[in-house]
Design a protein around this motif. Structure first.
Motif, PDB file in Angstrom:
ATOM      1  N   THR A 120     -37.385  62.077  18.347  1.00 47.10           N
ATOM      2  CA  THR A 120     -36.863  60.913  17.809  1.00 47.10           C
ATOM      3  C   THR A 120     -36.041  60.090  18.776  1.00 47.10           C
ATOM      4  O   THR A 120     -35.590  60.602  19.556  1.00 47.10           O
ATOM      5  N   PRO A 121     -36.110  58.760  18.699  1.00 42.54           N
ATOM      6  CA  PRO A 121     -35.292  57.837  19.527  1.00 42.54           C
ATOM      7  C   PRO A 121     -33.977  58.158  19.833  1.00 42.54           C
ATOM      8  O   PRO A 121     -33.507  58.623  18.631  1.00 42.54           O
ATOM      9  N   SER A 122     -33.391  57.827  21.060  1.00 44.96           N
ATOM     10  CA  SER A 122     -32.072  58.305  21.291  1.00 44.96           C
ATOM     11  C   SER A 122     -31.117  57.158  20.515  1.00 44.96           C
ATOM     12  O   SER A 122     -29.916  57.463  20.363  1.00 44.96           O
ATOM     13  N   ARG A 182     -28.042  58.366  19.060  1.00 41.03           N
ATOM     14  CA  ARG A 182     -28.257  59.261  18.072  1.00 41.03           C
ATOM     15  C   ARG A 182     -27.108  60.386  17.797  1.00 41.03           C
ATOM     16  O   ARG A 182     -26.643  60.928  18.737  1.00 41.03           O
ATOM     17  N   ASN A 183     -26.424  60.216  16.710  1.00 40.59           N
ATOM     18  CA  ASN A 183     -25.522  61.253  16.520  1.00 40.59           C
ATOM     19  C   ASN A 183     -25.756  62.208  15.237  1.00 40.59           C
ATOM     20  O   ASN A 183     -24.950  63.244  15.063  1.00 40.59           O
ATOM     21  N   ARG A 235     -15.608  56.877  13.788  1.00 36.75           N
ATOM     22  CA  ARG A 235     -15.057  56.436  14.994  1.00 36.75           C
ATOM     23  C   ARG A 235     -15.900  57.406  16.085  1.00 36.75           C
ATOM     24  O   ARG A 235     -15.823  57.110  17.159  1.00 36.75           O
ATOM     25  N   GLU A 236     -16.752  58.345  15.532  1.00 34.81           N
ATOM     26  CA  GLU A 236     -17.586  59.233  16.596  1.00 34.81           C
ATOM     27  C   GLU A 236     -18.730  58.492  16.904  1.00 34.81           C
ATOM     28  O   GLU A 236     -19.240  59.170  18.020  1.00 34.81           O
ATOM     29  N   VAL A 237     -19.293  57.548  16.245  1.00 36.33           N
ATOM     30  CA  VAL A 237     -20.525  56.854  16.570  1.00 36.33           C
ATOM     31  C   VAL A 237     -20.226  56.024  17.925  1.00 36.33           C
ATOM     32  O   VAL A 237     -19.526  55.165  18.059  1.00 36.33           O
ATOM     33  N   PRO A 260     -30.576  66.402  22.265  1.00 37.13           N
ATOM     34  CA  PRO A 260     -29.465  66.089  22.351  1.00 37.13           C
ATOM     35  C   PRO A 260     -28.696  65.241  20.932  1.00 37.13           C
ATOM     36  O   PRO A 260     -29.523  64.188  20.871  1.00 37.13           O
ATOM     37  N   VAL A 261     -27.590  65.293  20.727  1.00 42.22           N
ATOM     38  CA  VAL A 261     -26.906  64.072  19.782  1.00 42.22           C
ATOM     39  C   VAL A 261     -25.716  63.765  20.690  1.00 42.22           C
ATOM     40  O   VAL A 261     -25.192  64.521  21.366  1.00 42.22           O
TER      41      VAL A 261
END
Length: 286
Positions: A45-47, A76-77, A60-62, A105-106
């Motif tokens: 999937t796209p980053s 991407r998270n 807040r983690e995005v 990765p995320v």
């Protein structure tokens, strides 16, 4: 003024080279082979994705940025969310395949990079099938971490029918649980199949079906190191039923279970490559 040395990398970022890079590639190759054999196809999937496609746009983690049209973009998270959205919304007419895996990765704020191997079975809530695939991956690596079988519905129902809030189960405050309803003490002591069978005959009727789901999940799973943890509750974004995780010490190496997203009940798991590499390297050095 803070001086940043040339050899430094941002905290939370990952660097693999030599032995660790070779190990990472071996883990990914073994997992890929097993997943292909089990009928999964790979998706990358796209980053980047539009912020509005994230499950929680206020998190807040995005990690956020803007594109040339000033649209809010996020790194991407959560790959599960992306896979479900892309397969059902974008590729729905191009493929009828429902078993997908990914190796990527995320990212989360501020500079956390988390490598994962994940598998999603969309529209299929077959936790036992997914669990057998996960076990096979670890066995191919000659590893047998502890397998924990849980059911998120159980602590949710216990919180609803007792004087305890859900945070008591999330924090596993044993003293409060033991001091509450008698049946909670029974649930707390469940570790093996015999404990589960004994407790099922003693708990209130609203819990019997959910405990039976745990028993059915374990039936036919040939794995020497597993425990039941019926009161385990992790505040997850989407897991809402059967949940399993594999861990060693304080490190969770894999977690997964049944979830519902976009009105589609599915099942999946994520293997945490970084923790797995660290565990294997530490073991080999020891």
């Amino acid at each position: 003024m803070v001086v940043i040395l040339e050899h430094e990398i941002p905290q939370g970022s990952q660097l693999y080279f030599g032995k660790s890079a070779r190990l990472k590639r071996r883990i990914e190759e073994r997992a890929s082979q097993i997943l292909y054999t089990a009928g999964f196809e790979e998706i990358i999937t796209p980053s980047f994705s539009f912020l509005e496609h994230q499950r929680d746009t206020s998190s807040r983690e995005v990690l956020r940025l803007s594109n040339e049209k000033n649209h809010q973009i996020a790194l991407r998270n959560d790959t599960t969310l992306d896979v479900v959205r892309i397969i059902t919304k974008r590729l729905g007419r191009s493929t009828e395949h429902r078993r997908w895996f990914y190796i990527q990765p995320v990212f989360s704020y501020p500079t956390n990079e988390i490598h994962q191997i994940g598998a999603e079975s969309l529209g299929e809530a077959d936790a036992k099938s997914m669990l057998k695939v996960a076990i096979e991956i670890f066995r191919s690596l000659e590893l047998e971490p502890i397998l924990q079988l849980s059911n998120m519905r159980i602590p949710l129902l216990c919180a609803e029918h007792s004087r305890l809030g859900l945070e008591v189960f999330a924090k596993m405050q044993v003293e409060k649980i033991m001091a509450s309803e008698e049946y909670l003490g029974e649930l707390l002591q469940i570790k093996n199949a015999q404990d589960l069978q004994r407790a099922t005959s003693k708990v209130p009727s609203f819990l019997k079906e959910e405990l039976e789901k745990l028993r059915a999940l374990a039936e036919g799973i040939e794995y020497p190191r597993f425990v039941f943890a019926p009161l385990y509750y992790a505040p997850m974004d989407y897991y809402n039923g059967i949940f399993f995780r594999m861990f060693e010490g304080n490190s969770t190496l894999l977690s997964g279970g049944i979830y519902e997203m976009d009105e589609l009940q599915s099942c999946g798991f994520g293997l945490y490559t970084d923790q797995l590499i660290e565990k294997i390297l530490r073991h080999n050095e020891g």
